[in-house]
Design a protein around this motif. Structure first.
Motif, PDB file in Angstrom:
ATOM      1  N   ALA A 176       0.820  -1.220   0.000  1.00  0.00           N
ATOM      2  CA  ALA A 176       0.000   0.000   0.000  1.00  0.00           C
ATOM      3  C   ALA A 176       0.849   1.263   0.000  1.00  0.00           C
ATOM      4  N   ASN A 177       0.166   2.392   0.093  1.00  0.00           N
ATOM      5  CA  ASN A 177       0.753   3.709   0.402  1.00  0.00           C
ATOM      6  C   ASN A 177       1.915   4.145  -0.490  1.00  0.00           C
ATOM      7  N   GLY A 178       1.920   3.691  -1.735  1.00  0.00           N
ATOM      8  CA  GLY A 178       2.912   4.216  -2.677  1.00  0.00           C
ATOM      9  C   GLY A 178       4.297   3.609  -2.552  1.00  0.00           C
ATOM     10  N   TYR A 179       4.446   2.505  -1.840  1.00  0.00           N
ATOM     11  CA  TYR A 179       5.752   1.850  -1.741  1.00  0.00           C
ATOM     12  C   TYR A 179       5.919   0.810  -2.855  1.00  0.00           C
ATOM     13  N   LEU A 180       6.973  -0.013  -2.792  1.00  0.00           N
ATOM     14  CA  LEU A 180       7.394  -0.770  -3.980  1.00  0.00           C
ATOM     15  C   LEU A 180       6.271  -1.572  -4.659  1.00  0.00           C
ATOM     16  N   ILE A 181       5.584  -2.415  -3.885  1.00  0.00           N
ATOM     17  CA  ILE A 181       4.562  -3.268  -4.522  1.00  0.00           C
ATOM     18  C   ILE A 181       3.490  -2.389  -5.171  1.00  0.00           C
ATOM     19  N   ASP A 182       3.090  -1.323  -4.447  1.00  0.00           N
ATOM     20  CA  ASP A 182       2.080  -0.397  -4.962  1.00  0.00           C
ATOM     21  C   ASP A 182       2.578   0.335  -6.211  1.00  0.00           C
ATOM     22  N   GLN A 183       3.882   0.581  -6.284  1.00  0.00           N
ATOM     23  CA  GLN A 183       4.443   1.292  -7.447  1.00  0.00           C
ATOM     24  C   GLN A 183       4.260   0.493  -8.738  1.00  0.00           C
ATOM     25  N   PHE A 184       4.223  -0.832  -8.622  1.00  0.00           N
ATOM     26  CA  PHE A 184       3.956  -1.651  -9.811  1.00  0.00           C
ATOM     27  C   PHE A 184       2.481  -1.574 -10.234  1.00  0.00           C
ATOM     28  N   LEU A 185       1.599  -1.220  -9.287  1.00  0.00           N
ATOM     29  CA  LEU A 185       0.159  -1.351  -9.511  1.00  0.00           C
ATOM     30  C   LEU A 185      -0.514  -0.082 -10.050  1.00  0.00           C
ATOM     31  N   HIS A 186       0.271   0.985 -10.211  1.00  0.00           N
ATOM     32  CA  HIS A 186      -0.304   2.253 -10.688  1.00  0.00           C
ATOM     33  C   HIS A 186       0.422   2.728 -11.947  1.00  0.00           C
ATOM     34  N   TYR A 187      -0.355   3.276 -12.877  1.00  0.00           N
ATOM     35  CA  TYR A 187       0.223   3.721 -14.153  1.00  0.00           C
ATOM     36  C   TYR A 187       1.201   4.880 -13.982  1.00  0.00           C
ATOM     37  N   SER A 188       0.992   5.730 -12.969  1.00  0.00           N
ATOM     38  CA  SER A 188       1.879   6.895 -12.851  1.00  0.00           C
ATOM     39  C   SER A 188       3.292   6.499 -12.423  1.00  0.00           C
ATOM     40  N   SER A 189       3.454   5.333 -11.785  1.00  0.00           N
ATOM     41  CA  SER A 189       4.784   4.900 -11.350  1.00  0.00           C
ATOM     42  C   SER A 189       5.295   3.694 -12.137  1.00  0.00           C
ATOM     43  N   ASN A 190       4.448   3.041 -12.889  1.00  0.00           N
ATOM     44  CA  ASN A 190       4.855   1.874 -13.681  1.00  0.00           C
ATOM     45  C   ASN A 190       4.617   2.156 -15.160  1.00  0.00           C
ATOM     46  N   GLN A 191       5.702   2.432 -15.880  1.00  0.00           N
ATOM     47  CA  GLN A 191       5.592   2.638 -17.332  1.00  0.00           C
ATOM     48  C   GLN A 191       6.455   1.624 -18.065  1.00  0.00           C
ATOM     49  N   ARG A 192       6.589   0.448 -17.463  1.00  0.00           N
ATOM     50  CA  ARG A 192       7.369  -0.626 -18.093  1.00  0.00           C
ATOM     51  C   ARG A 192       6.639  -1.142 -19.326  1.00  0.00           C
ATOM     52  N   THR A 193       7.413  -1.695 -20.244  1.00  0.00           N
ATOM     53  CA  THR A 193       6.788  -2.268 -21.439  1.00  0.00           C
ATOM     54  C   THR A 193       7.070  -3.773 -21.517  1.00  0.00           C
ATOM     55  N   ASP A 194       7.622  -4.346 -20.418  1.00  0.00           N
ATOM     56  CA  ASP A 194       7.877  -5.792 -20.433  1.00  0.00           C
ATOM     57  C   ASP A 194       6.736  -6.538 -19.726  1.00  0.00           C
ATOM     58  N   GLU A 195       7.013  -7.735 -19.240  1.00  0.00           N
ATOM     59  CA  GLU A 195       5.932  -8.532 -18.646  1.00  0.00           C
ATOM     60  C   GLU A 195       5.470  -8.005 -17.277  1.00  0.00           C
TER      61      GLU A 195
END
Ligand code: FNR
Ligand code: 8K6
Length: 347
Positions: A176-195
């Motif tokens: 939760a609260n914008g930390y690592l796991i949450d960073q993968f779950l939101h478009y504003s912090s995750n702009q990866r193009t892989d799997e």
């Protein structure tokens, strides 16, 4: 009026909680300089052992997980031994305690761990400085490689094993609260193009891999997960995030877990893209045990339980102000009001 709070609750095959009041995870920044829990922390937690279940303050899984001063760890033997004192004190006082496992991702700071990268899903930083340390500006993180992601998953599993060795009854993954796991779950912090990016399935992959690895390591019944579908802390919201959490919660529904825990400061916050409160959004999609939190009084909490809006309630700030919260509520005594100055010491 508050009687539902004091009903027992069967959490899993081996744990029955004495009541439905959880102590919410509360970072206190009081571990020693080796990030080892102290005797004062053991006494602080033991004073709160009459809550149905204590969730420990967020506890880092490895050095580069750290973003705040003196947050405890679970990656050295000394830290494991320090936590043994805490869990023993809580158990001797009749309580139960889960460790909250934490990696802050892009809000980590090398000031705390020396040389090394700040890892995150993508190289997108947050504005601002480390709380309480105004001259430490957040850095632009490095996008983790696939190999680094696999290592992170393995390190969560190892920290979970360490938590069990330290005597914890289970773990809560801090998603939760914008930390690592949450960073993968939101478009504003995750702009990866892989799997691990671009689609709800890919963006949920890291969270689900951590859940699976930790469940394999210690047993799924001992694993909880805290999630913030509403971005409100260290995170910019994006309406597309809803599809990610729709997907993730459906996947979580299909597997065994101890509970899912709402990550929010005020449960009355309305999120337009989620159709209202985060707790209601999660209840509609998750059929297992749901823990609500965020601004509850004993009255509003028992009402929410009566209305089956969630199964257990976590109490944060009032537990800082009232070590004897459960007893006071049971005996209808007035509660001491929380204020931020109380963060300066462990009462
Ligand atoms: C928190 N919160 C929090 N959440 C979390 O998942 N891990 C943590 O370590 C912390 N640390 C923390 C420290 C302090 C000082 C506060 C005030 C809050 C959030 C907390 O668990 C809870 O969700 C909120 O405090 C809302 O609940 P209350 O306080 O309104 O009952
Ligand atoms: C988990 C580590 C955090 C350190 C302590 C944080 C304590 C902060 C106290 C309140 C801050 C609230 C910010 C949340 C945003 C609220 C949105 C309305």
């Amino acid at each position: 009026m508050t009687s539902t709070l004091f009903e027992q609750f069967k959490l899993n095959d081996t744990l029955t909680l004495n009541n439905r009041i959880l102590m919410a995870p509360l970072t206190r920044c009081m571990a020693d300089d080796n990030l080892v829990p102290t005797e004062a922390m053991a006494a602080y937690y033991a004073r709160r052992a009459d809550s149905g279940l204590i969730i420990s303050e967020a506890t880092i899984i490895r050095p580069d997980a750290q973003g705040y001063p003196n947050t405890p760890g679970l990656f050295t033997q000394a830290q494991i031994d320090g936590w043994k004192n805490v869990t023993r004190a809580v158990h001797n006082a009749g309580g139960k305690i889960f460790a909250q496992l934490w990696h802050v991702g892009r809000v980590a700071h090398p000031y705390f761990f020396g040389e090394g990268d700040v890892l995150a899903p993508s190289a997108i930083g947050v504005e601002g400085t480390v709380p309480r340390m105004r001259d430490l500006s957040y850095q632009t993180p490095k996008a983790a490689t696939t190999a680094e992601i696999k290592q992170l998953v393995a390190d969560y599993a190892q920290a979970a094993k360490n938590a069990i060795e330290a005597g914890f009854d289970g773990v809560e993954l801090h998603g939760a609260n914008g930390y690592l796991i949450d960073q993968f779950l939101h478009y504003s912090s995750n702009q990866r193009t892989d799997e691990y990016g671009e689609t709800p399935e890919n963006m949920s992959r890291f969270a689900l891999e951590v859940v699976a690895a930790v469940s394999d390591a210690i047993g799924a019944q001992k694993v909880g997960l805290r999630l913030s579908p509403g971005a409100y802390f260290n995170m910019e919201p994006d309406h597309r995030d809803k599809a990610v959490f729709d997907y993730l919660l459906a996947k979580l529904n299909a597997r065994e877990l101890a509970f899912v825990h709402v990550g929010i400061f005020d449960d009355n916050m309305q999120f337009e893209h989620l159709g209202g409160r985060v707790s209601d959004y999660m209840r509609a999609r998750y059929n297992g045990t749901l823990v609500g939190v965020g601004g509850f009084t004993p009255q509003t909490a028992s009402q929410a339980l009566d209305n089956k809006r969630f199964d257990l309630v976590a109490i944060g700030r009032p537990f800082i102000a009232n070590p004897d919260y459960v007893n006071k509520v049971k005996n209808q005594q007035p509660l001491t009001q929380y204020n931020e100055e109380m963060l300066a010491q462990l009462v």
